[in-house]
Design a protein around this motif. Structure first.
Motif, PDB file in Angstrom:
ATOM      1  N   LEU A  60     -34.264  30.155  46.124  1.00  0.00           N
ATOM      2  CA  LEU A  60     -34.752  31.435  46.637  1.00  0.00           C
ATOM      3  C   LEU A  60     -34.771  32.505  45.543  1.00  0.00           C
ATOM      4  CD1 LEU A  60     -32.951  31.618  50.104  1.00  0.00           C
ATOM      5  CD2 LEU A  60     -35.300  30.915  49.623  1.00  0.00           C
ATOM      6  N   ILE A  61     -33.728  32.539  44.737  1.00  0.00           N
ATOM      7  CA  ILE A  61     -33.647  33.543  43.673  1.00  0.00           C
ATOM      8  C   ILE A  61     -34.712  33.297  42.605  1.00  0.00           C
ATOM      9  CG2 ILE A  61     -32.206  34.364  41.762  1.00  0.00           C
ATOM     10  CD1 ILE A  61     -29.811  34.063  43.668  1.00  0.00           C
ATOM     11  N   GLU A  62     -34.896  32.033  42.230  1.00  0.00           N
ATOM     12  CA  GLU A  62     -35.917  31.730  41.227  1.00  0.00           C
ATOM     13  C   GLU A  62     -37.326  31.981  41.776  1.00  0.00           C
ATOM     14  OE1 GLU A  62     -35.118  31.571  38.377  1.00  0.00           O
ATOM     15  OE2 GLU A  62     -33.666  30.046  37.803  1.00  0.00           O
ATOM     16  N   ALA A  63     -37.518  31.749  43.068  1.00  0.00           N
ATOM     17  CA  ALA A  63     -38.823  32.060  43.673  1.00  0.00           C
ATOM     18  C   ALA A  63     -39.076  33.559  43.640  1.00  0.00           C
ATOM     19  CB  ALA A  63     -38.869  31.536  45.112  1.00  0.00           C
ATOM     20  N   HIS A  64     -38.027  34.337  43.888  1.00  0.00           N
ATOM     21  CA  HIS A  64     -38.176  35.787  43.798  1.00  0.00           C
ATOM     22  C   HIS A  64     -38.501  36.198  42.363  1.00  0.00           C
ATOM     23  CE1 HIS A  64     -36.652  39.918  43.147  1.00  0.00           C
ATOM     24  NE2 HIS A  64     -37.258  40.126  44.293  1.00  0.00           N
ATOM     25  N   ALA A  65     -37.839  35.581  41.388  1.00  0.00           N
ATOM     26  CA  ALA A  65     -38.117  35.894  39.988  1.00  0.00           C
ATOM     27  C   ALA A  65     -39.565  35.550  39.639  1.00  0.00           C
ATOM     28  CB  ALA A  65     -37.156  35.131  39.080  1.00  0.00           C
TER      29      ALA A  65
ATOM     30  N   TYR B  42     -36.832  20.642  22.354  1.00  0.00           N
ATOM     31  CA  TYR B  42     -36.185  19.689  23.263  1.00  0.00           C
ATOM     32  C   TYR B  42     -35.608  20.399  24.486  1.00  0.00           C
ATOM     33  CZ  TYR B  42     -33.182  15.929  24.973  1.00  0.00           C
ATOM     34  OH  TYR B  42     -32.589  14.975  25.767  1.00  0.00           O
ATOM     35  N   MET B  43     -34.880  21.495  24.253  1.00  0.00           N
ATOM     36  CA  MET B  43     -34.243  22.197  25.353  1.00  0.00           C
ATOM     37  C   MET B  43     -35.277  22.805  26.292  1.00  0.00           C
ATOM     38  SD  MET B  43     -30.973  21.875  25.020  1.00  0.00           S
ATOM     39  CE  MET B  43     -30.176  23.258  25.787  1.00  0.00           C
ATOM     40  N   PHE B  44     -36.375  23.298  25.741  1.00  0.00           N
ATOM     41  CA  PHE B  44     -37.454  23.835  26.564  1.00  0.00           C
ATOM     42  C   PHE B  44     -38.058  22.739  27.438  1.00  0.00           C
ATOM     43  CE2 PHE B  44     -42.161  24.932  26.614  1.00  0.00           C
ATOM     44  CZ  PHE B  44     -42.065  25.754  27.718  1.00  0.00           C
ATOM     45  N   GLU B  45     -38.234  21.573  26.856  1.00  0.00           N
ATOM     46  CA  GLU B  45     -38.804  20.455  27.602  1.00  0.00           C
ATOM     47  C   GLU B  45     -37.898  20.005  28.746  1.00  0.00           C
ATOM     48  OE1 GLU B  45     -41.165  18.585  23.728  1.00  0.00           O
ATOM     49  OE2 GLU B  45     -39.316  17.680  24.446  1.00  0.00           O
ATOM     50  N   GLU B  46     -36.584  20.107  28.553  1.00  0.00           N
ATOM     51  CA  GLU B  46     -35.641  19.657  29.568  1.00  0.00           C
ATOM     52  C   GLU B  46     -35.688  20.507  30.845  1.00  0.00           C
ATOM     53  OE1 GLU B  46     -32.773  17.041  29.863  1.00  0.00           O
ATOM     54  OE2 GLU B  46     -34.696  16.358  29.109  1.00  0.00           O
ATOM     55  N   THR B  47     -36.322  21.665  30.790  1.00  0.00           N
ATOM     56  CA  THR B  47     -36.419  22.511  31.986  1.00  0.00           C
ATOM     57  C   THR B  47     -37.688  22.236  32.787  1.00  0.00           C
ATOM     58  OG1 THR B  47     -37.634  24.311  30.867  1.00  0.00           O
ATOM     59  CG2 THR B  47     -35.214  24.362  30.759  1.00  0.00           C
ATOM     60  N   GLN B  48     -38.525  21.351  32.307  1.00  0.00           N
ATOM     61  CA  GLN B  48     -39.859  21.190  32.885  1.00  0.00           C
ATOM     62  C   GLN B  48     -39.889  20.071  33.927  1.00  0.00           C
ATOM     63  OE1 GLN B  48     -43.030  21.188  29.953  1.00  0.00           O
ATOM     64  NE2 GLN B  48     -41.717  22.260  28.500  1.00  0.00           N
TER      65      GLN B  48
ATOM     66  N   VAL C  86     -46.171  35.748  26.846  1.00  0.00           N
ATOM     67  CA  VAL C  86     -44.721  35.611  26.995  1.00  0.00           C
ATOM     68  C   VAL C  86     -44.326  35.712  28.463  1.00  0.00           C
ATOM     69  CG1 VAL C  86     -42.481  36.659  26.466  1.00  0.00           C
ATOM     70  CG2 VAL C  86     -44.218  36.445  24.672  1.00  0.00           C
ATOM     71  N   PHE C  87     -44.873  36.703  29.159  1.00  0.00           N
ATOM     72  CA  PHE C  87     -44.522  36.865  30.569  1.00  0.00           C
ATOM     73  C   PHE C  87     -45.117  35.752  31.430  1.00  0.00           C
ATOM     74  CE2 PHE C  87     -43.119  41.120  29.404  1.00  0.00           C
ATOM     75  CZ  PHE C  87     -42.013  41.259  30.224  1.00  0.00           C
ATOM     76  N   VAL C  88     -46.264  35.218  31.044  1.00  0.00           N
ATOM     77  CA  VAL C  88     -46.808  34.043  31.738  1.00  0.00           C
ATOM     78  C   VAL C  88     -45.834  32.873  31.595  1.00  0.00           C
ATOM     79  CG1 VAL C  88     -48.611  32.274  31.694  1.00  0.00           C
ATOM     80  CG2 VAL C  88     -49.230  34.691  31.590  1.00  0.00           C
ATOM     81  N   ASN C  89     -45.316  32.686  30.383  1.00  0.00           N
ATOM     82  CA  ASN C  89     -44.396  31.581  30.137  1.00  0.00           C
ATOM     83  C   ASN C  89     -43.098  31.741  30.917  1.00  0.00           C
ATOM     84  OD1 ASN C  89     -46.291  30.579  28.352  1.00  0.00           O
ATOM     85  ND2 ASN C  89     -45.328  31.510  26.559  1.00  0.00           N
TER      86      ASN C  89
ATOM     87  N   GLY D 270     -41.018  29.037  37.872  1.00  0.00           N
ATOM     88  CA  GLY D 270     -41.646  28.082  38.778  1.00  0.00           C
ATOM     89  C   GLY D 270     -41.097  26.675  38.600  1.00  0.00           C
ATOM     90  N   GLU D 271     -40.825  26.292  37.345  1.00  0.00           N
ATOM     91  CA  GLU D 271     -40.221  24.983  37.087  1.00  0.00           C
ATOM     92  C   GLU D 271     -38.826  24.910  37.695  1.00  0.00           C
ATOM     93  OE1 GLU D 271     -41.799  22.533  35.837  1.00  0.00           O
ATOM     94  OE2 GLU D 271     -43.509  23.436  34.822  1.00  0.00           O
ATOM     95  N   HIS D 272     -38.066  25.998  37.587  1.00  0.00           N
ATOM     96  CA  HIS D 272     -36.719  26.017  38.170  1.00  0.00           C
ATOM     97  C   HIS D 272     -36.778  25.868  39.683  1.00  0.00           C
ATOM     98  CE1 HIS D 272     -35.425  26.945  34.245  1.00  0.00           C
ATOM     99  NE2 HIS D 272     -35.521  28.262  34.288  1.00  0.00           N
ATOM    100  N   VAL D 273     -37.762  26.519  40.301  1.00  0.00           N
ATOM    101  CA  VAL D 273     -37.919  26.407  41.753  1.00  0.00           C
ATOM    102  C   VAL D 273     -38.122  24.941  42.153  1.00  0.00           C
ATOM    103  CG1 VAL D 273     -39.420  26.942  43.715  1.00  0.00           C
ATOM    104  CG2 VAL D 273     -38.790  28.744  42.096  1.00  0.00           C
ATOM    105  N   LYS D 274     -38.986  24.243  41.428  1.00  0.00           N
ATOM    106  CA  LYS D 274     -39.256  22.840  41.747  1.00  0.00           C
ATOM    107  C   LYS D 274     -38.020  21.965  41.538  1.00  0.00           C
ATOM    108  CE  LYS D 274     -43.017  22.924  39.134  1.00  0.00           C
ATOM    109  NZ  LYS D 274     -44.242  22.488  38.412  1.00  0.00           N
ATOM    110  N   THR D 275     -37.273  22.243  40.474  1.00  0.00           N
ATOM    111  CA  THR D 275     -36.059  21.471  40.217  1.00  0.00           C
ATOM    112  C   THR D 275     -35.020  21.708  41.296  1.00  0.00           C
ATOM    113  OG1 THR D 275     -36.441  21.559  37.825  1.00  0.00           O
ATOM    114  CG2 THR D 275     -34.212  21.029  38.554  1.00  0.00           C
ATOM    115  N   MET D 276     -34.824  22.975  41.672  1.00  0.00           N
ATOM    116  CA  MET D 276     -33.841  23.283  42.714  1.00  0.00           C
ATOM    117  C   MET D 276     -34.236  22.636  44.042  1.00  0.00           C
ATOM    118  SD  MET D 276     -31.463  25.026  41.226  1.00  0.00           S
ATOM    119  CE  MET D 276     -31.817  23.992  39.783  1.00  0.00           C
ATOM    120  N   GLY D 277     -35.527  22.602  44.334  1.00  0.00           N
ATOM    121  CA  GLY D 277     -35.990  21.949  45.550  1.00  0.00           C
ATOM    122  C   GLY D 277     -35.706  20.453  45.533  1.00  0.00           C
TER     123      GLY D 277
END
Length: 228
Positions: A118-123, A157-163, A181-184, A190-197
Motif C-alpha cells: 500500500l505504501i509503495e503504491a502510494h509512492a 547488480y543491485m538495481f537489477e535485484e529490485t526488478q 530520474v523521476f520516471v525511474n 511499481g516494481e516494489h509493489v509487484k514484489t510485495m504482492g
C-alpha cells in the motif's frame, strides 16, 4: 492497524508536506524504506537462531533498501533535507516505524508485505502525479550525478535485484534529465509493489526467487534442454 499506519503515512506526506515537493519526497523516502530494514532484521534473527533461512529474500530486501537509499540521496541532492525540522520529523518517525514493523513481520509476514504494498503504491502515484504536473520543467533540468551512477554508470547488480520482471529482461532506463530520474523512481516503486504482492502468496516464503536466481534457473533449464 494497517489502515491506521497507511493513513498516518499519507497524512504526513500529502498534507503536512503537500506544497513542498522535494522535502515531501525526502520524508517519503526516509520513512518508506524502513520496513525493508525491519524485514532484514527479523530474517537475520531467524537465520541466527537456526529457525529459517532464505537467501533470496535477504538479497531482494537488501537490494530494495539500496534502491530506496538512492532515492533518498537523489532527494537530498535536490535540497529535500535542507531544513533541520524536516530531518527531525522524518528520522524520528522512521525509528518508531521500524519498531512497529518488526513485530508485525514476526507475527504476520503477509500483513507486513501488504502494508508495504500500500505504501509503495502510494509512492508510485505520488511520483506519477509529480511527473504529470511538472513534466516541462523537469525536462529542462539535469539529472543528479547520484542518479546517473545508480541507474546507468555504476554496478547495476543491485538495481537489477529490485526488478520484478515478467519477461526476464532487466530495465536499462534513460537518465538524461530530471524527468527521466523521476520516471525511474516511479517505476522502481511499481516494481516494489509487484514484489510485495507476490510475497503475500501462501507459498512465497518457500518458492520466491530473486530476479538473478530466476534468470540463472531459466539459463540452466535452457542448457539442459539443448543438451538433451
Amino acid at each position: 492497524m494497517i489502515r491506521f499506519i497507511v493513513s498516518f503515512f499519507v497524512f504526513i506526506v500529502d498534507v503536512v508536506y503537500g506544497n513542498r515537493s522535494y522535502a515531501r519526497f525526502y520524508v517519503l523516502e526516509t520513512i518508506a524504506r524502513v520496513p525493508y530494514f525491519s524485514y532484514l532484521s527479523v530474517l537475520h534473527l531467524y537465520e541466527t537462531l537456526g529457525f529459517w533461512r532464505k537467501a533470496d529474500l535477504l538479497k531482494v530486501h537488501f537490494a530494495e533498501t539500496w534502491n530506496e537509499l538512492h532515492h533518498l540521496l537523489i532527494m537530498e541532492s535536490l535540497g529535500g533535507n535542507r531544513l533541520w525540522g524536516d530531518r527531525f520529523i522524518a528520522q524520528h518517525i522512521a525509528v518508531a516505524y521500524y519498531w512497529v514493523v518488526v513485530p508485525l513481520y514476526m507475527l504476520s509476514p503477509r500483513y507486513a508485505y501488504y502494508l508495504m504494498e500500500l505504501i509503495e503504491a502510494h509512492a508510485y502515484h505520488t511520483y506519477d502525479d509529480h511527473l504529470k504536473t511538472h513534466e516541462t520543467e523537469l525536462k529542462t533540468q539535469p539529472a543528479p550525478q547520484v542518479a546517473i551512477n545508480y541507474y546507468r554508470d555504476g554496478d547495476l547488480y543491485m538495481f537489477e535485484e529490485t526488478q520484478f520482471t515478467s519477461d526476464h529482461h532487466f530495465r536499462r532506463p534513460s537518465v538524461d534529465n530530471l524527468y527521466d530520474v523521476f520516471v525511474n523512481i516511479r517505476d522502481d516503486e511499481g516494481e516494489h509493489v509487484k514484489t510485495m504482492g507476490a510475497l503475500q502468496k501462501p507459498e512465497a516464503r518457500q518458492t520466491f526467487k530473486s530476479p538473478h536466481s530466476v534468470i540463472e534457473l531459466i539459463a540452466d533449464q535452457a542448457e539442459q534442454i539443448s543438451e538433451a
